[in-house]
Design a protein around this motif. Structure first.
Motif, PDB file in Angstrom:
ATOM      1  N   LEU A  19       0.869  -1.187   0.000  1.00  0.00           N
ATOM      2  CA  LEU A  19       0.000   0.000   0.000  1.00  0.00           C
ATOM      3  C   LEU A  19       0.894   1.221   0.000  1.00  0.00           C
ATOM      4  N   ARG A  20       0.533   2.217  -0.781  1.00  0.00           N
ATOM      5  CA  ARG A  20       1.319   3.460  -0.806  1.00  0.00           C
ATOM      6  C   ARG A  20       0.357   4.620  -0.682  1.00  0.00           C
ATOM      7  N   TRP A  21       0.597   5.467   0.312  1.00  0.00           N
ATOM      8  CA  TRP A  21      -0.222   6.650   0.546  1.00  0.00           C
ATOM      9  C   TRP A  21       0.489   7.887   0.035  1.00  0.00           C
ATOM     10  N   GLY A  22      -0.285   8.810  -0.513  1.00  0.00           N
ATOM     11  CA  GLY A  22       0.222  10.138  -0.784  1.00  0.00           C
ATOM     12  C   GLY A  22       0.106  10.951   0.496  1.00  0.00           C
ATOM     13  N   ILE A  23       1.130  11.733   0.783  1.00  0.00           N
ATOM     14  CA  ILE A  23       1.123  12.597   1.963  1.00  0.00           C
ATOM     15  C   ILE A  23       0.705  13.989   1.513  1.00  0.00           C
ATOM     16  N   VAL A  24      -0.452  14.441   1.996  1.00  0.00           N
ATOM     17  CA  VAL A  24      -0.972  15.760   1.642  1.00  0.00           C
ATOM     18  C   VAL A  24      -1.008  16.615   2.909  1.00  0.00           C
ATOM     19  N   VAL A  25      -0.318  17.754   2.863  1.00  0.00           N
ATOM     20  CA  VAL A  25      -0.371  18.699   3.978  1.00  0.00           C
ATOM     21  C   VAL A  25      -1.692  19.440   3.844  1.00  0.00           C
ATOM     22  N   ARG A  26      -2.586  19.188   4.788  1.00  0.00           N
ATOM     23  CA  ARG A  26      -3.963  19.668   4.691  1.00  0.00           C
ATOM     24  C   ARG A  26      -4.041  21.196   4.604  1.00  0.00           C
ATOM     25  N   LYS A  27      -3.292  21.900   5.432  1.00  0.00           N
ATOM     26  CA  LYS A  27      -3.368  23.365   5.485  1.00  0.00           C
ATOM     27  C   LYS A  27      -3.060  24.001   4.128  1.00  0.00           C
ATOM     28  N   GLU A  28      -2.123  23.402   3.398  1.00  0.00           N
ATOM     29  CA  GLU A  28      -1.725  23.928   2.086  1.00  0.00           C
ATOM     30  C   GLU A  28      -2.350  23.167   0.927  1.00  0.00           C
ATOM     31  N   ASN A  29      -3.050  22.069   1.256  1.00  0.00           N
ATOM     32  CA  ASN A  29      -3.576  21.173   0.232  1.00  0.00           C
ATOM     33  C   ASN A  29      -2.490  20.828  -0.783  1.00  0.00           C
ATOM     34  N   ARG A  30      -1.316  20.443  -0.250  1.00  0.00           N
ATOM     35  CA  ARG A  30      -0.158  20.164  -1.096  1.00  0.00           C
ATOM     36  C   ARG A  30       0.303  18.721  -0.913  1.00  0.00           C
ATOM     37  N   PHE A  31       0.429  18.017  -2.019  1.00  0.00           N
ATOM     38  CA  PHE A  31       0.969  16.662  -2.057  1.00  0.00           C
ATOM     39  C   PHE A  31       2.482  16.787  -1.930  1.00  0.00           C
ATOM     40  N   VAL A  32       3.047  16.242  -0.840  1.00  0.00           N
ATOM     41  CA  VAL A  32       4.465  16.493  -0.553  1.00  0.00           C
ATOM     42  C   VAL A  32       5.327  15.239  -0.581  1.00  0.00           C
ATOM     43  N   GLY A  33       4.724  14.057  -0.686  1.00  0.00           N
ATOM     44  CA  GLY A  33       5.523  12.839  -0.707  1.00  0.00           C
ATOM     45  C   GLY A  33       4.659  11.615  -0.599  1.00  0.00           C
ATOM     46  N   THR A  34       5.319  10.481  -0.383  1.00  0.00           N
ATOM     47  CA  THR A  34       4.596   9.225  -0.231  1.00  0.00           C
ATOM     48  C   THR A  34       5.174   8.426   0.929  1.00  0.00           C
ATOM     49  N   ILE A  35       4.377   7.518   1.423  1.00  0.00           N
ATOM     50  CA  ILE A  35       4.803   6.573   2.453  1.00  0.00           C
ATOM     51  C   ILE A  35       4.025   5.294   2.225  1.00  0.00           C
ATOM     52  N   GLY A  36       4.662   4.169   2.481  1.00  0.00           N
ATOM     53  CA  GLY A  36       3.910   2.959   2.222  1.00  0.00           C
ATOM     54  C   GLY A  36       4.527   1.694   2.732  1.00  0.00           C
ATOM     55  N   LEU A  37       3.737   0.657   2.584  1.00  0.00           N
ATOM     56  CA  LEU A  37       4.122  -0.697   2.957  1.00  0.00           C
ATOM     57  C   LEU A  37       4.517  -1.440   1.686  1.00  0.00           C
ATOM     58  N   ASN A  38       5.751  -1.895   1.647  1.00  0.00           N
ATOM     59  CA  ASN A  38       6.268  -2.675   0.531  1.00  0.00           C
ATOM     60  C   ASN A  38       6.456  -4.117   1.008  1.00  0.00           C
ATOM     61  N   GLN A  39       6.559  -5.037   0.060  1.00  0.00           N
ATOM     62  CA  GLN A  39       6.786  -6.447   0.398  1.00  0.00           C
ATOM     63  C   GLN A  39       5.776  -6.938   1.437  1.00  0.00           C
ATOM     64  N   LEU A  40       4.546  -6.462   1.335  1.00  0.00           N
ATOM     65  CA  LEU A  40       3.508  -6.829   2.290  1.00  0.00           C
ATOM     66  C   LEU A  40       3.160  -8.317   2.156  1.00  0.00           C
ATOM     67  N   SER A  41       3.214  -9.015   3.286  1.00  0.00           N
ATOM     68  CA  SER A  41       2.820 -10.417   3.341  1.00  0.00           C
ATOM     69  C   SER A  41       1.946 -10.593   4.576  1.00  0.00           C
ATOM     70  N   LYS A  42       0.624 -10.588   4.351  1.00  0.00           N
ATOM     71  CA  LYS A  42      -0.282 -10.762   5.485  1.00  0.00           C
ATOM     72  C   LYS A  42      -0.130 -12.147   6.091  1.00  0.00           C
ATOM     73  N   GLY A  43       0.152 -13.152   5.269  1.00  0.00           N
ATOM     74  CA  GLY A  43       0.339 -14.511   5.766  1.00  0.00           C
ATOM     75  C   GLY A  43       1.535 -14.609   6.700  1.00  0.00           C
ATOM     76  N   MET A  44       2.599 -13.920   6.361  1.00  0.00           N
ATOM     77  CA  MET A  44       3.799 -13.911   7.204  1.00  0.00           C
ATOM     78  C   MET A  44       3.750 -12.773   8.236  1.00  0.00           C
ATOM     79  N   ARG A  45       2.714 -11.934   8.126  1.00  0.00           N
ATOM     80  CA  ARG A  45       2.481 -10.818   9.053  1.00  0.00           C
ATOM     81  C   ARG A  45       3.654  -9.846   9.090  1.00  0.00           C
ATOM     82  N   ARG A  46       4.118  -9.451   7.879  1.00  0.00           N
ATOM     83  CA  ARG A  46       5.241  -8.522   7.810  1.00  0.00           C
ATOM     84  C   ARG A  46       5.141  -7.637   6.576  1.00  0.00           C
ATOM     85  N   ALA A  47       5.889  -6.541   6.643  1.00  0.00           N
ATOM     86  CA  ALA A  47       6.016  -5.620   5.513  1.00  0.00           C
ATOM     87  C   ALA A  47       7.280  -4.797   5.735  1.00  0.00           C
TER      88      ALA A  47
END
Length: 186
Positions: A65-93
């Motif tokens: 999952l990858r989220w866009g980071i939006v600074v609400r006050k400026e309504n500005r998309f400033v970056g991303t953060i996310g879960l890579n290599q997500l494995s729910k079965g192994m319970r890790r990311a």
């Protein structure tokens, strides 16, 4: 599965869509942003558009999952953060993030990281969150340690960027450690 958008005191963490491609390109065409990202500097908007599609494919394939980071006050998309290599079965990311230099040292990445960790451990019921950094990425290493991550070791020749292999530090945070850190903060 509906995308899990989130809000924090200052941020909206949103699904990344094609309308964000230009902001992504602004970040990923900046050599300072990609210096420790493990990819080459973007030179064309179409590369950012492909990245948006990759994020969508990753989510649909339940690999991350990858989220866009939006600074609400400026309504500005400033970056991303996310879960890579997500494995729910192994319970890790693995966690990954980048942010525009205008917002370095503002606490924005820390705020986004805390929200994503909470989601990963409390909603997805993960047991382990990993992180991989370049050896000299002092800012990311400090942020990870601030949030309770522990260095596990060095991965030799793990990252490839600018025509050469680079060693990397590997970190982890376990669910029990996250809960302990969260209790201290509350």
């Amino acid at each position: 599965m509906e995308f899990p958008s989130m809000t924090t005191d200052r941020l909206d963490l949103v699904q990344i869509e094609m309308k964000h491609a230009e902001a992504l390109f602004t970040n990923f065409s900046n050599p300072e942003v990609v210096k420790y990202y493990g990819m080459e500097v973007m030179t064309d908007l179409s590369q950012a558009e492909r990245l948006v599609s990759q994020f969508e494919d990753m989510q649909q394939g339940k690999r991350g999952l990858r989220w866009g980071i939006v600074v609400r006050k400026e309504n500005r998309f400033v970056g991303t953060i996310g879960l890579n290599q997500l494995s729910k079965g192994m319970r890790r990311a693995e966690i990954g993030f980048e942010i525009h230099p205008d917002f370095w040292q503002t606490g924005i990445t820390s705020e986004a990281l805390q929200a994503v960790l909470r989601y990963a451990f409390e909603e997805l019921n993960l047991h382990r969150m990993g992180a991989v950094t370049f050896l000299d990425n002092v800012a990311s290493i400090g942020l990870l340690k601030k949030h309770g991550f522990q260095q596990e070791g060095i991965l030799r020749g793990y990252l490839f960027q600018n025509g050469q292999s680079h060693d990397a530090r590997v970190f982890s945070l376990l669910d029990s450690e996250f809960r302990l850190t969260k209790e201290r903060a509350d």
